[in-house]
Scaffold this active site. Structure first.
Site, PDB file in Angstrom:
ATOM      1  N   SER A 196      20.105  32.977 -28.342  1.00  0.00           N
ATOM      2  CA  SER A 196      20.540  32.592 -29.688  1.00  0.00           C
ATOM      3  C   SER A 196      20.822  31.090 -29.774  1.00  0.00           C
ATOM      4  CB  SER A 196      21.754  33.416 -30.138  1.00  0.00           C
ATOM      5  OG  SER A 196      22.908  33.020 -29.449  1.00  0.00           O
ATOM      6  N   LEU A 245      24.045  27.661 -10.437  1.00  0.00           N
ATOM      7  CA  LEU A 245      24.293  26.257 -10.122  1.00  0.00           C
ATOM      8  C   LEU A 245      22.986  25.505  -9.937  1.00  0.00           C
ATOM      9  CD1 LEU A 245      27.164  26.496  -7.460  1.00  0.00           C
ATOM     10  CD2 LEU A 245      27.343  25.782  -9.854  1.00  0.00           C
ATOM     11  N   HIS A 268      29.459  25.909 -22.869  1.00  0.00           N
ATOM     12  CA  HIS A 268      30.332  26.936 -22.295  1.00  0.00           C
ATOM     13  C   HIS A 268      31.202  27.505 -23.413  1.00  0.00           C
ATOM     14  CE1 HIS A 268      32.438  28.941 -19.029  1.00  0.00           C
ATOM     15  NE2 HIS A 268      33.562  28.685 -19.689  1.00  0.00           N
ATOM     16  N   ASP A 294      30.833  24.610 -14.288  1.00  0.00           N
ATOM     17  CA  ASP A 294      31.645  24.196 -15.452  1.00  0.00           C
ATOM     18  C   ASP A 294      32.545  23.008 -15.156  1.00  0.00           C
ATOM     19  OD1 ASP A 294      30.579  26.499 -16.725  1.00  0.00           O
ATOM     20  OD2 ASP A 294      32.148  27.730 -15.835  1.00  0.00           O
TER      21      ASP A 294
END
Ligand code: GAR
Length: 205
Positions: free
Chosen positions: A22, A98, A115, A156
């Site tokens: 999306s 990663l 994120h 992150d």
């Protein structure tokens, strides 16, 4: 690299797992709607049955099946593709793995990630998709949000480029949080990428 008036930036969008896509669709639609000089030159999915594969067909975006888990030389193949396709930025959109420091050094272009929370909260290994929203729901937090950050070799962890807060005080389930946050992801990622490209490739004065 300088941007000339006729220049279109070429980006690659990486997805993985079930690859709903999306965010990829939102990027495509935003660049098109605003006639921005950004082309999604290719996308990747890790499985050929991922919904994002069909989405790419519909949008006419080349989609390569490349799995960080199954393809031993995943990073080399990706590097080659990025070089062949003259990619200037990689956008992770639902990419859950990663990238190594060696890849990031060799590819020599910025890699951004979106994120679904306000990092550094709710980030790190295992914190993706619904895991994030479940953890946020289990907390007392009344606000969640979206973070776009530069990718480094840890989950992150790279420098934050943009954050948008989302009021979740009325959300009665993790799914409601996910839906609210996703809507903001769709509004956030494309303009942030575009502004980042403009700054990163701005001719030096
Ligand atoms: C998005 O919510 C994105 O923020 C998240 O995966 C979803 C992908 O949805 N990414 C992470 O959790 C990365 N840690 P999409 O396939 O519909 O774009």
């Amino acid at each position: 690299m300088e941007r000339t008036p006729s220049k279109t930036w070429r980006i690659a969008v990486l997805t993985s797992g079930a690859g709903r896509g999306s965010n990829l669709q939102a990027l495509y639609e935003y660049f098109k709607k605003h006639s921005l000089p950004v082309e999604i030159a290719f996308a990747t999915a890790s499985r050929k049955d991922a919904p994002v594969v069909q989405l790419c067909e519909k949008l006419n975006i080349p989609c390569y099946i490349l799995s960080p888990k199954k393809d031993k030389d995943f990073e080399n193949q990706l590097l080659e593709l990025c070089q062949q396709e003259k990619i200037e930025l990689i956008a992770l959109a639902g990419f859950m793995n990663l990238l190594s420091s060696s890849f990031l050094e060799k590819v020599k272009i910025p890699v951004l990630n979106i994120h679904p929370a306000l990092l550094p909260k709710y980030g790190g290994k295992g914190m993706y998709g619904m895991n994030v929203h479940n953890a946020v729901f289990a907390s007392d937090d009344k606000v969640s949000g979206v973070t776009v950050h530069l990718v480094d070799p840890q989950y992150d962890n790279g420098p934050i480029i943009a954050q948008v807060k989302v009021d979740i005080s009325d959300c009665k389930s993790p799914e409601e949080i996910a839906a609210k946050v996703l809507e903001i992801e769709h509004q956030t990622y494309a303009p942030v990428i575009y502004q980042f490209l403009c700054k990163y490739y701005a001719p030096e004065k």
